[in-house]
Write a protein that holds these residues in place. Structure first.
Motif, PDB file in Angstrom:
ATOM      1  N   GLU A   1      -4.706  60.570  94.130  1.00 31.83           N
ATOM      2  CA  GLU A   1      -5.305  60.720  92.768  1.00 31.83           C
ATOM      3  C   GLU A   1      -6.557  60.028  92.628  1.00 31.83           C
ATOM      4  O   GLU A   1      -7.472  60.495  91.794  1.00 31.83           O
ATOM      5  N   VAL A   2      -7.075  59.043  93.590  1.00 32.70           N
ATOM      6  CA  VAL A   2      -8.259  58.309  93.143  1.00 32.70           C
ATOM      7  C   VAL A   2      -9.199  59.242  93.697  1.00 32.70           C
ATOM      8  O   VAL A   2     -10.052  59.481  93.018  1.00 32.70           O
ATOM      9  N   THR A   3      -9.124  59.825  94.911  1.00 33.90           N
ATOM     10  CA  THR A   3     -10.186  60.668  95.385  1.00 33.90           C
ATOM     11  C   THR A   3     -10.648  61.696  94.348  1.00 33.90           C
ATOM     12  O   THR A   3     -11.502  62.304  94.209  1.00 33.90           O
ATOM     13  N   ARG A   4      -9.329  62.421  93.908  1.00 29.82           N
ATOM     14  CA  ARG A   4      -9.437  63.422  92.890  1.00 29.82           C
ATOM     15  C   ARG A   4     -10.240  63.254  91.836  1.00 29.82           C
ATOM     16  O   ARG A   4     -11.157  63.885  91.373  1.00 29.82           O
ATOM     17  N   VAL A   5      -9.795  61.951  91.136  1.00 24.70           N
ATOM     18  CA  VAL A   5     -10.772  61.363  89.895  1.00 24.70           C
ATOM     19  C   VAL A   5     -11.913  61.432  90.419  1.00 24.70           C
ATOM     20  O   VAL A   5     -13.067  61.696  89.422  1.00 24.70           O
ATOM     21  N   LEU A   6     -12.406  60.908  91.596  1.00 29.19           N
ATOM     22  CA  LEU A   6     -13.915  60.615  91.846  1.00 29.19           C
ATOM     23  C   LEU A   6     -14.430  61.888  92.063  1.00 29.19           C
ATOM     24  O   LEU A   6     -15.503  62.066  91.701  1.00 29.19           O
ATOM     25  N   ALA A   7     -13.886  62.872  92.681  1.00 30.67           N
ATOM     26  CA  ALA A   7     -14.329  64.197  93.123  1.00 30.67           C
ATOM     27  C   ALA A   7     -14.790  64.833  91.657  1.00 30.67           C
ATOM     28  O   ALA A   7     -15.978  65.240  91.427  1.00 30.67           O
ATOM     29  N   ARG A   8     -13.788  64.978  90.844  1.00 32.60           N
ATOM     30  CA  ARG A   8     -14.106  65.508  89.516  1.00 32.60           C
ATOM     31  C   ARG A   8     -15.288  65.070  88.702  1.00 32.60           C
ATOM     32  O   ARG A   8     -16.042  65.576  88.107  1.00 32.60           O
ATOM     33  N   ALA A   9     -15.536  63.708  89.064  1.00 30.58           N
ATOM     34  CA  ALA A   9     -16.769  63.303  88.185  1.00 30.58           C
ATOM     35  C   ALA A   9     -17.945  63.398  89.344  1.00 30.58           C
ATOM     36  O   ALA A   9     -18.971  62.516  88.868  1.00 30.58           O
TER      37      ALA A   9
ATOM     38  N   ASP B   1     -22.412  55.994  92.925  1.00 37.05           N
ATOM     39  CA  ASP B   1     -22.657  55.470  91.643  1.00 37.05           C
ATOM     40  C   ASP B   1     -21.484  54.391  90.959  1.00 37.05           C
ATOM     41  O   ASP B   1     -20.320  55.021  90.398  1.00 37.05           O
ATOM     42  N   VAL B   2     -21.677  53.064  91.145  1.00 38.77           N
ATOM     43  CA  VAL B   2     -20.500  52.307  90.938  1.00 38.77           C
ATOM     44  C   VAL B   2     -20.021  52.385  89.537  1.00 38.77           C
ATOM     45  O   VAL B   2     -19.011  52.318  89.443  1.00 38.77           O
ATOM     46  N   ASP B   3     -21.052  52.376  88.565  1.00 37.79           N
ATOM     47  CA  ASP B   3     -20.843  52.034  87.221  1.00 37.79           C
ATOM     48  C   ASP B   3     -19.729  53.378  86.645  1.00 37.79           C
ATOM     49  O   ASP B   3     -18.903  53.211  86.033  1.00 37.79           O
ATOM     50  N   LYS B   4     -20.106  54.365  87.119  1.00 38.39           N
ATOM     51  CA  LYS B   4     -19.675  55.735  86.702  1.00 38.39           C
ATOM     52  C   LYS B   4     -18.176  55.824  87.495  1.00 38.39           C
ATOM     53  O   LYS B   4     -17.156  56.024  86.706  1.00 38.39           O
ATOM     54  N   ALA B   5     -18.043  55.348  88.681  1.00 36.76           N
ATOM     55  CA  ALA B   5     -17.039  55.282  89.274  1.00 36.76           C
ATOM     56  C   ALA B   5     -15.796  54.304  88.542  1.00 36.76           C
ATOM     57  O   ALA B   5     -14.889  54.720  88.219  1.00 36.76           O
ATOM     58  N   MET B   6     -16.358  53.213  88.161  1.00 36.26           N
ATOM     59  CA  MET B   6     -15.391  51.943  87.575  1.00 36.26           C
ATOM     60  C   MET B   6     -15.165  52.811  86.152  1.00 36.26           C
ATOM     61  O   MET B   6     -14.013  52.751  85.689  1.00 36.26           O
ATOM     62  N   THR B   7     -16.111  53.639  85.385  1.00 37.64           N
ATOM     63  CA  THR B   7     -15.616  54.108  84.119  1.00 37.64           C
ATOM     64  C   THR B   7     -14.348  55.092  84.272  1.00 37.64           C
ATOM     65  O   THR B   7     -13.522  54.974  83.362  1.00 37.64           O
ATOM     66  N   VAL B   8     -14.689  56.192  85.281  1.00 41.61           N
ATOM     67  CA  VAL B   8     -13.746  57.204  85.537  1.00 41.61           C
ATOM     68  C   VAL B   8     -12.236  56.619  85.915  1.00 41.61           C
ATOM     69  O   VAL B   8     -11.380  57.141  85.552  1.00 41.61           O
TER      70      VAL B   8
END
Lengths: 434, 143
Positions: free
Chosen positions: B19-27, B51-58
């Protein structure tokens, strides 16, 4: 603030005389009109005329939940149905619900009691009340609604659920008072934060009246901090009237004043049924003394409390019942130890950063009871180091061990995985098959 | 001189890592390095991303508990004794390694190892003084 100075500050002697008169009328009424009570009285050889002083209350038989269920739906009503203007029913989690009825005068009494309750919390005309207690058969929504209208406040009858829309309305309509269950208040705060709002700053709330489920002093502090409000504990149950049986006052926030001109409270030993003196903890019992459609005689609430007769600094002369911390029927017996979920909640809330989203899972393995405490990991307690999270688990296990002498297992779970309630929170899963 | 790592709390049950990798992949977020520390019922996923900030947000939008942690990216000569020398220096200065994991990519002829020290600043100063290259965040995110 006091809504009805005459009754709420009545000298004890005068109040007791009033209680006796009203009790005698109620006993005569149920004996004459409700076959269930008449039969019970007759079996005990009891006549209404035997009630000569308030002490004679203990001669009367108890009424328990199954009595109400056995007479489903209208068997305990003391007036013909044509005089009943409203019915409510308790959630029927086990079998049929319990149905209660109100005459026109009962509805007026109830509005008066909720007006007193809201006034005790400092709510007045000019306030906007966001009423998120459920409307419908549940007494919470309409009970609070009528009280708020009676004092002249503006009511938002939002009821429960659809939380995001509630947040939008709280932001846009600017309610100054919130009425809902304490667990739903925290859920509202969570959702507000998700929507980018700060519950302490972005709402105009000043005070909240929370009840309908047991909650702890620590949870009060958290709600007060989260919303930057005063959080008042209110109490009631449909069998007695609904909300409006007792309430804390803003001045003391220490015990809930029972509206004794309408209900006589007792504390009894749940095992023997013997009345206990002021100050002792036991099961709370109520007798209604003004209700017409659905009077109850010595109704056993299963709520655990105690009564305090010291006069409060707010000026009310009514006795105060201690915050209900548990029920005789939600008490878990784990390896022979009595455990109330609220005690575990208090222990968890002592730990900096933890939120009151928890679940207790009780099971029995190899004839031994097991307790698992699931706690959500939020950003405040999260660490990138395994040992720090393990320390948190150990702390929970140690604190519960100190409290009950029981070794539990603590499991950290991801946020939002423990179900959020929109009404009464479900905190326990008991998987034991005994 | 520090690199920001994203740490994510995971329950030890199937599908959570996916689920984590999916969320990051989508972003559209690229994972540069990762490691998992696990116990019997939970794990901590540590990620270096582009992209640390974007990863934290998603991650937060998807109800994960995540935090940013400073770690240190150290260039280690890809020869026998390369890591040993670095650990010797740290030991000599009484600096503890909380955890470490290797980067997949290389920087010129060197391997990259991510370190979390009990005292990151002291470690950076000590290693720099010993002539060891510490990589900057911007460089690591874009390798």
């Amino acid at each position: 603030m006091i809504w009805n100075e005459h009754y709420e500050t009545m000298p004890r002697e005068e109040l007791e005389a009033l209680q006796l008169k009203r009790l005698q009328t109620t006993v005569e009424r149920v004996y004459a009109t409700v076959p269930f009570y008449r039969k019970k009285f007759d079996e005990m050889g009891l006549k209404p005329s035997h009630i000569k002083t308030l002490k004679d209350l203990k001669l009367l038989p108890f009424t328990v939940k199954t009595d109400l269920r056995d007479n489903y739906p209208f068997g305990l009503f003391s007036v013909p149905m044509e005089h009943v203007v409203r019915v409510h029913a308790s959630s029927g989690t086990t079998g049929k619900p319990i149905v209660v009825g109100y005459t026109r005068r009962d509805i007026d009494t109830w509005a008066e009691l909720m007006a007193r309750t809201l006034t005790a919390a400092g709510i007045h005309k000019g306030d906007i009340v966001h009423n998120a207690y459920g409307y419908g058969l549940f007494t919470g929504g309409l009970g609070a609604h009528y009280g708020a209208e009676k004092i002249g406040a503006s009511v938002i009858p939002i009821s429960g659920g659809n939380t995001k829309r509630q947040i939008m309305i709280m932001k846009d309509f600017g309610p100054t008072a919130l009425t809902c269950t304490p667990s739903y208040a925290l859920h509202l705060a969570d959702v507000a934060r998700e929507m980018g709002l700060d519950p302490a700053k972005d709402f105009r709330l000043r005070v909240g009246c929370f009840g309908a489920e047991p909650w702890s002093e620590n949870m009060r502090q958290q709600i007060e901090k989260t919303f930057n409000i005063d959080a008042i504990d209110i109490f009631g149950l449909s069998e007695v009237i609904g909300p409006g049986v007792s309430t804390e006052c803003l001045e003391a926030k220490n015990g809930l004043h029972v509206f004794e001109d309408h209900f006589i409270p007792e504390i009894i030993d749940p095992k023997t049924g013997e009345p206990l003196p002021y100050g002792e903890q036991g099961e709370l019992v109520f007798t209604s003394i003004t209700k017409e459609a659905f009077p109850v005689i010595r109704y056993r609430t299963r709520d655990i409390s105690s009564l305090n007769c010291e006069i409060c600094k707010c000026g009310r002369t009514f006795v105060r019942m201690a915050r209900v911390t548990g029920r005789t029927d939600d008490m878990l017996i784990i390896r022979g130890v009595n455990v109330f979920p609220s005690q575990i909640e208090s222990a968890l809330m002592q730990i900096e950063g933890l939120e009151p989203h928890y679940m207790l899972i009780v099971d029995r393995k190899d004839n031994l009871d097991t307790l698992e405490v699931q706690v959500e990991v939020n950003e405040k307690v999260f660490s990138d180091e395994v040992k720090k999270l393990e320390q948190l688990e150990k702390r929970v296990v140690r604190d519960i061990k100190e409290l009950f002498g029981i070794t539990c297992k603590c499991t950290l779970v991801e946020p939002k995985t423990i179900q959020r309630s929109e009404g009464k929170a479900q905190r326990v899963i008991d998987k034991r098959k005994i | 001189m520090k690199v920001q790592q994203v740490s994510v709390f995971l329950e030890n049950k199937s599908g959570r890592l996916a689920e984590v990798t999916r969320v990051l992949a989508r972003a559209g977020i690229n994972i540069r390095a990762l490691c998992i520390a696990d116990t019997s019922d939970f794990g901590i996923l540590r990620l270096i991303v582009n992209d640390v900030d974007k990863a934290m947000t998603v991650l937060k939008d998807n109800d994960f508990t995540a935090s940013k942690t400073d770690v240190v990216a150290v260039e280690v000569p890809d020869t026998p004794g390369g890591l040993s020398r670095i650990l010797d220096i740290l030991e000599h200065h009484a600096i503890n390694v909380e955890y470490m994991y290797a980067f997949v990519e290389r920087s010129s002829d060197n391997a990259i190892i991510m370190f979390r020290f009990d005292d990151n600043d002291k470690a950076i100063a000590t290693l720099s003084a010993a002539g060891i290259t510490i990589l900057k965040g911007e460089k690591v995110y874009s390798i």
